[in-house]
Enzyme design. Sequence first.
Site, PDB file in Angstrom:
ATOM      1  N   ASN A  52       0.825  -1.205   0.000  1.00 45.05           N
ATOM      2  CA  ASN A  52       0.000   0.000   0.000  1.00 45.05           C
ATOM      3  C   ASN A  52       0.860   1.256   0.000  1.00 45.05           C
ATOM      4  O   ASN A  52       1.885   1.324   0.676  1.00 45.05           O
ATOM      5  CB  ASN A  52      -0.936  -0.002   1.214  1.00 45.05           C
ATOM      6  CG  ASN A  52      -1.881  -1.179   1.179  1.00 45.05           C
ATOM      7  OD1 ASN A  52      -2.030  -1.807   0.142  1.00 45.05           O
ATOM      8  ND2 ASN A  52      -2.500  -1.489   2.302  1.00 45.05           N
ATOM      9  N   HIS A  58       5.848  -0.777  -2.705  1.00 46.15           N
ATOM     10  CA  HIS A  58       5.383  -0.100  -3.924  1.00 46.15           C
ATOM     11  C   HIS A  58       5.464   1.430  -3.812  1.00 46.15           C
ATOM     12  O   HIS A  58       4.941   2.127  -4.666  1.00 46.15           O
ATOM     13  CB  HIS A  58       3.951  -0.527  -4.271  1.00 46.15           C
ATOM     14  CG  HIS A  58       3.862  -1.934  -4.803  1.00 46.15           C
ATOM     15  ND1 HIS A  58       2.676  -2.622  -4.914  1.00 46.15           N
ATOM     16  CD2 HIS A  58       4.820  -2.780  -5.267  1.00 46.15           C
ATOM     17  CE1 HIS A  58       2.915  -3.835  -5.416  1.00 46.15           C
ATOM     18  NE2 HIS A  58       4.196  -3.956  -5.618  1.00 46.15           N
ATOM     19  N   ASN A  86      -8.723 -12.480   4.429  1.00 43.87           N
ATOM     20  CA  ASN A  86      -9.268 -11.792   3.261  1.00 43.87           C
ATOM     21  C   ASN A  86     -10.783 -11.929   3.281  1.00 43.87           C
ATOM     22  O   ASN A  86     -11.335 -12.830   3.909  1.00 43.87           O
ATOM     23  CB  ASN A  86      -8.687 -12.404   1.969  1.00 43.87           C
ATOM     24  CG  ASN A  86      -8.770 -11.451   0.784  1.00 43.87           C
ATOM     25  OD1 ASN A  86      -9.845 -11.040   0.366  1.00 43.87           O
ATOM     26  ND2 ASN A  86      -7.613 -11.080   0.249  1.00 43.87           N
TER      27      ASN A  86
END
Length: 251
Positions: A106, A123, A218
């Site tokens: 994130n 990232h 998840n």
Amino acid sequence: MNPSSYSFSPQLIQALETARSVVVLTGAGISAESGVPTFRGADGLWNDYRVEEIATPEAFARNSEFVWDWYNYRRKLVWECRPNPAHEVVALLEKRYPGFLLVTQNVDGLHRRAGSRKIIEIHGNLFRLRCTRDPDHRHDHPPENSSTTPTCPTCGAPGRPDIVWFGEALDPEDIDRSMEAVTSSDVTLVIGTSGVVYPVASLPMLARRSGARVVLLNLEPTEHVAVAHDFIQGPAGQTMTALARELGLPE
Ligand code: OAD
């Protein structure tokens, strides 16, 4: 469901109670309950925007102002969001285990805002600016700076978002550190990622092959379900709160 409705296998609880080294790997799903849109799925960002017009070096070379416009818009939206209980539990896990690393895909900065410090933002980060001439020139880029032509404070060259775009390589040091950490982890938690973007998506398998217990948290089964020892289905804010209670972490 409320957090008390989730159940965890005795093997998982034992693994977490005896672990010395824990890795947490997160994706956009952990920030969904904070109001940050994910990338894929029904309301995903990549349904409304074309990746190749925004998140590539070619797009930036073609029209840097357009790309900055989009990132400034996202920076503003994300800045108005707050960390949720799942980010907070991850920050508590860092305090509990002597060996700990958070690897997040994130770019929203919410883990840091929740107190995480042993973190690799693999990232990049929306609130940092990188120089287009010298990639070692990296600077904080506060949300109120919404210029579409920001420059590097060190050398004056044009600045770009400090984000790893499609077609770009991740920082090799970040990959090495992440691989080492999962390889030596006792437990690796994989939270809120679709598991389709490599090389990060290969870390759970590496963890499993190296003997770690792999736990998937998840909303739905993902690519990683076959790799995981445990699959805890539900919104991360709730499942992580339930796990924290089970481990006796401070509320
Ligand atoms: P995705 O949007 O691909 O996946 C989000 C995942 O979160 C899905 O598996 C959802 O089921 C899950 N999810 C959604 N809400 C959740 C909730 N409340 N609790 C738990 N899980 C939930 O996002 P990523 O896997 O992070 O790259 O995507 C990987 C990369 O692709 C991103 O880092 C980004 C993107 O292009 C860059 O920005 C460079």
